[in-house]
Design an enzyme around this catalytic site. Structure first.
Site, short mmCIF file in Angstrom:
data_model
loop_
_atom_site.label_atom_id
_atom_site.label_comp_id
_atom_site.label_asym_id
_atom_site.label_seq_id
_atom_site.Cartn_x
_atom_site.Cartn_y
_atom_site.Cartn_z
N GLY A 42 0.80 -1.23 0.00
CA GLY A 42 0.00 0.00 0.00
C GLY A 42 0.83 1.27 0.00
N THR A 43 0.22 2.33 0.50
CA THR A 43 0.86 3.65 0.49
C THR A 43 2.17 3.60 1.27
OG1 THR A 43 -1.32 4.68 0.44
CG2 THR A 43 0.54 6.08 1.07
N VAL A 273 -0.78 19.10 1.22
CA VAL A 273 -1.72 19.84 2.09
C VAL A 273 -2.66 18.88 2.83
CG1 VAL A 273 -1.62 21.98 0.76
CG2 VAL A 273 -3.29 20.22 0.13
N HIS A 447 24.73 3.83 29.37
CA HIS A 447 25.49 5.05 29.15
C HIS A 447 26.60 4.80 28.14
CE1 HIS A 447 27.38 8.89 29.99
NE2 HIS A 447 28.53 8.25 30.05
P1 FAD Z 1 -2.92 2.34 2.47
O1 FAD Z 1 -1.52 2.10 2.85
O2 FAD Z 1 -3.25 3.59 1.76
O3 FAD Z 1 -3.34 1.08 1.60
C1 FAD Z 1 -4.60 0.98 1.01
C2 FAD Z 1 -4.49 0.03 -0.16
O4 FAD Z 1 -5.80 -0.26 -0.64
C3 FAD Z 1 -3.72 0.60 -1.34
O5 FAD Z 1 -2.66 -0.27 -1.69
C4 FAD Z 1 -4.77 0.68 -2.47
O6 FAD Z 1 -4.22 0.40 -3.74
C5 FAD Z 1 -5.76 -0.39 -2.04
N1 FAD Z 1 -7.10 -0.19 -2.56
C6 FAD Z 1 -7.86 0.93 -2.46
N2 FAD Z 1 -9.05 0.72 -3.03
C7 FAD Z 1 -9.05 -0.55 -3.50
C8 FAD Z 1 -10.00 -1.33 -4.23
N3 FAD Z 1 -11.21 -0.87 -4.57
N4 FAD Z 1 -9.66 -2.59 -4.55
C9 FAD Z 1 -8.44 -3.09 -4.24
N5 FAD Z 1 -7.51 -2.39 -3.57
C10 FAD Z 1 -7.81 -1.14 -3.21
N6 FAD Z 1 2.80 6.86 8.30
C11 FAD Z 1 3.58 6.53 9.34
O7 FAD Z 1 3.11 5.94 10.31
N7 FAD Z 1 4.92 6.84 9.35
C12 FAD Z 1 5.51 7.49 8.31
O8 FAD Z 1 6.71 7.74 8.34
C13 FAD Z 1 4.69 7.84 7.20
N8 FAD Z 1 5.24 8.47 6.15
C14 FAD Z 1 4.45 8.75 5.07
C15 FAD Z 1 5.04 9.40 3.98
C16 FAD Z 1 4.29 9.71 2.87
C17 FAD Z 1 4.94 10.40 1.71
C18 FAD Z 1 2.91 9.34 2.84
C19 FAD Z 1 2.09 9.63 1.62
C20 FAD Z 1 2.32 8.71 3.91
C21 FAD Z 1 3.08 8.41 5.04
N9 FAD Z 1 2.53 7.80 6.16
C22 FAD Z 1 3.32 7.50 7.23
C23 FAD Z 1 1.09 7.44 6.23
C24 FAD Z 1 0.91 5.93 5.94
O9 FAD Z 1 1.40 5.65 4.65
C25 FAD Z 1 -0.56 5.56 6.04
O10 FAD Z 1 -1.05 5.93 7.32
C26 FAD Z 1 -0.77 4.06 5.86
O11 FAD Z 1 -0.26 3.63 4.63
C27 FAD Z 1 -2.26 3.72 5.96
O12 FAD Z 1 -2.43 2.34 5.78
P2 FAD Z 1 -3.80 1.77 5.22
O13 FAD Z 1 -3.65 0.27 5.25
O14 FAD Z 1 -4.94 2.37 5.91
O15 FAD Z 1 -3.91 2.26 3.71
P1 NAD Z 2 -0.46 17.47 7.19
O1 NAD Z 2 -1.84 17.59 7.66
O2 NAD Z 2 0.59 16.93 8.07
O3 NAD Z 2 0.07 18.90 6.72
C1 NAD Z 2 -0.61 19.68 5.78
C2 NAD Z 2 -0.12 21.12 5.93
O4 NAD Z 2 -0.61 21.84 4.81
C3 NAD Z 2 -0.63 21.80 7.19
O5 NAD Z 2 0.43 22.45 7.81
C4 NAD Z 2 -1.69 22.77 6.66
O6 NAD Z 2 -1.79 23.95 7.46
C5 NAD Z 2 -1.12 23.08 5.29
N1 NAD Z 2 -2.11 23.52 4.29
C6 NAD Z 2 -3.35 23.01 4.07
N2 NAD Z 2 -3.93 23.63 3.01
C7 NAD Z 2 -3.04 24.54 2.56
C8 NAD Z 2 -3.04 25.47 1.49
N3 NAD Z 2 -4.09 25.58 0.67
N4 NAD Z 2 -1.95 26.25 1.33
C9 NAD Z 2 -0.87 26.14 2.16
N5 NAD Z 2 -0.81 25.26 3.18
C10 NAD Z 2 -1.87 24.47 3.37
O7 NAD Z 2 -0.56 16.64 5.81
P2 NAD Z 2 0.57 15.95 4.93
O8 NAD Z 2 1.90 16.54 5.19
O9 NAD Z 2 0.04 15.93 3.55
O10 NAD Z 2 0.57 14.46 5.50
C11 NAD Z 2 -0.64 13.70 5.46
C12 NAD Z 2 -0.65 12.66 6.54
O11 NAD Z 2 0.27 11.62 6.24
C13 NAD Z 2 -0.22 13.16 7.91
O12 NAD Z 2 -1.24 13.80 8.61
C14 NAD Z 2 0.20 11.89 8.58
O13 NAD Z 2 -0.95 11.25 9.07
C15 NAD Z 2 0.78 11.08 7.43
N6 NAD Z 2 2.27 11.14 7.44
C16 NAD Z 2 2.95 10.73 8.53
C17 NAD Z 2 4.35 10.79 8.53
C18 NAD Z 2 5.10 10.32 9.75
O14 NAD Z 2 4.50 9.64 10.58
N7 NAD Z 2 6.39 10.63 9.87
C19 NAD Z 2 5.02 11.28 7.45
C20 NAD Z 2 4.30 11.71 6.36
C21 NAD Z 2 2.92 11.63 6.35
#
Ligand code: FAD
Ligand code: NAD
Length: 481
Positions: A42-43, A273, A447
């Protein structure tokens, strides 16, 4: 509704929520089918947590070597380093392939049937699956919805061309000269910092009055300072209004906090965002699910309002984090196998992989007070921790422990500092086990280690620090009362 096959459990989506649920269901002897339209993992594994941390690591290494080459602190002599970012990307893709393949292996070992295709709920018990080979219908005793989330797209700033989503940014082959980042939250800051370290000039456009508006200003201050040191520009209270793409990238029109308008040109504009739950594309319209705002409403067992349909992960609410999704997935599998389980964690840790890193577990002082606790706080500066100094770590970082005054029950831990992400483990274990300040101070940490700073912050909350001068008598009495 007729179907081509039947299964005990059908899981939609193979992200950390769905694949964890499917693996555990299989391990527990349930006949399980998992449907994924993209890649296993997934993501998180394929375009989120893992690839972003790989790029952040590469950027950290490059920045360290470049820093030694220009003004060595450690006495290391190196020539002028360069980076072949296409090779960095290939290395990052290799990690993703390894992990996605590993998930496939675990699913096979657990006896899970994996179907590549798009699942659509036809009714509460039947799923139509669109695959390359056909469109089977499968009926299931129970369904676990785990379709995850997608990036929020601004209507006037659609993804495409020079306007990038986080997925696009993680697949660049070259380091941009100038990157404009809209949104200084988790993703914008993590990726923006990485590109700044790789040599891009990064400009953040954030509509809030602070970066990471959800975190308290003390925690984000060291990150703000490091961004400035890296040469990044940050516009707060700023609003992007339109974009004009051209051969060299794009110009983003922005209204600044004083009302003036500027055009910010970048090779790319990265839009981060927020993310939204994926509530379309899997047949929600054919079900009658109660919603909780934009999310699917679930109870403490991740049951939706429809019998036999569970939901886990980002589609069910905040925090949208991988470890929450995994924990929910495991709980649901065990419930389906007949175990008594609930998803009621004492705390869900959050780590922001900026420089320095931020760790938040449980309640801050103001959150504890708002929840009715009489809270005491101990704060220990990392500048007084030997391990931090030997790692050339952040001098403005600190560990903060929040506890209940009368019992010493630990309510929260917040940390900002270099390489502190792993400390989340100590903090969340403490909260989950209902540790008190005495438990923290009575635990011997090795430590030199960063973990000693947690002990010191707890000692500070008790008014008896070892590696800091004693606070004034009046505040010591207040802590001890
Ligand atoms: P997802 O991981 O989104 O998986 C959902 C899956 O469902 C996907 O593979 C999709 O293809 C599939 N799917 C959807 N609809 C269908 C359908 N109809 N049929 C079949 N398959 C389908 N979280 C952290 O905890 N730590 C981090 O460091 C972190 N970094 C991140 C960095 C980025 C750039 C991004 C974008 C996200 C990050 N996140 C992080 C958030 C994290 O990726 C998500 O919270 C997590 O993946 C959610 O898991 P999920 O299983 O709910 O969904
Ligand atoms: P976010 O909610 O963390 O940040 C979005 C930011 O965009 C906020 O600061 C908000 O004020 C700003 N914003 C919103 N609309 C705007 C606009 N029109 N113009 C300018 N600024 C605007 O969202 P994200 O960074 O996209 O991350 C999404 C989610 O993914 C997070 O909330 C988190 O759950 C997950 N994530 C987690 C990790 C981690 O655990 N290290 C890393 C990446 C992503």
């Amino acid at each position: 509704m007729t179907s081509d096959a039947h299964t005990q459990v059908l899981v939609v989506g193979a992200g950390p929520g769905g694949y964890a649920a499917a693996i555990r269901c299989g391990q527990l002897g349930l006949e399980t089918t998992l449907v994924e339209k993209g890649r296993l993992g997934g993501t998180c594994l394929t375009r989120g947590c893992i690839p972003s941390k790989a790029v952040i690591h590469a950027a950290d290494e490059f920045a360290k070597i470049r820093s030694e080459a220009t003004k060595s602190v450690l006495g290391i002599g190196v020539g002028s380093p360069t980076i072949d970012f296409a090779r960095t990307r290939a290395w990052k893709d290799g990690i993703v392939d390894q992990l996605s393949g590993g998930v496939g292996g675990l699913l096979t070992a657990a006896g899970v049937t994996v179907i590549e295709g798009t699942a659509t709920m036809v009714d509460g018990k039947t799923v139509a699956i669109d695959t390359e080979a056909g469109a089977p219908r499968i009926s299931a005793d129970n369904v676990i919805l785990a379709p995850g989330s997608t990036p929020v797209e601004l209507p006037f700033l659609p993804f495409g061309g020079a306007v990038l989503s986080s997925t696009d940014a993680l697949n660049l082959d070259t380091v941009p000269d100038h990157l404009v980042v809209v949104g200084a939250g988790y993703i914008g800051l993590e990726l923006g910092t990485a590109f700044a370290k790789l040599g891009s000039h990064v400009t953040f456009v954030e509509m809030g009055d602070r970066i990471l508006p959800a975190y308290d200003a003390d925690l984000t201050k060291p990150v703000v300072a490091e961004l400035a040191r890296l040469g990044a520009t940050t516009h707060l209270n700023a609003r992007a209004t339109s974009v004009q793409q051209d051969a060299g990238g794009a110009t983003l029109q922005v209204t600044l906090s004083d009302g003036s308008e500027v055009g910010l040109h970048g090779d790319h504009v990265l839009v981060t965002v927020g993310r939204k739950p994926r509530t379309e594309g899997w047949g929600r319209e054919n079900l009658v699910l109660d919603m909780d705002g934009p999310f699917i409403k679930v109870d403490e067992q991740c049951r939706t309002s429809m019998r036999g349909i569970f939901a886990v992960g980002d589609v069910t609410g905040e925090p949208m984090l991988a470890h929450r999704a995994t924990a929910q997935g495991e709980v649901v599998a065990e419930i389906l196998a007949g175990h008594r389980r609930e998803f009621v964690p004492a705390a869900i840790p959050a780590v922001v992989f900026t420089d320095p890193e931020i760790v938040v577990v449980g309640r801050s002082e103001s959150e504890a007070t708002a929840a009715g606790f009489d809270a005491i706080v101990g704060r220990f500066p990392l500048a007084a921790n030997g391990r931090n100094l030997s790692l050339d770590g952040s001098r403005s970082g600190f560990v903060r422990v929040v506890a209940e005054r009368s019992t010493g029950l630990v309510l929260g831990v917040q940390i900002v500092g270099t390489s502190v992400a792993e400390l989340q483990g100590v903090a969340v274990t403490a909260l989950e086990m209902a540790a008190t300040l005495d438990d923290l101070t009575g635990t011997i940490q090795a430590h030199p280690s960063l973990g000693e700073a947690i002990t010191e912050a707890a000692l500070m909350a008790q008014g008896r620090p070892l590696h800091l001068p004693l606070p004034p008598l009046s505040s010591r009495q207040a802590s001890a009362s």
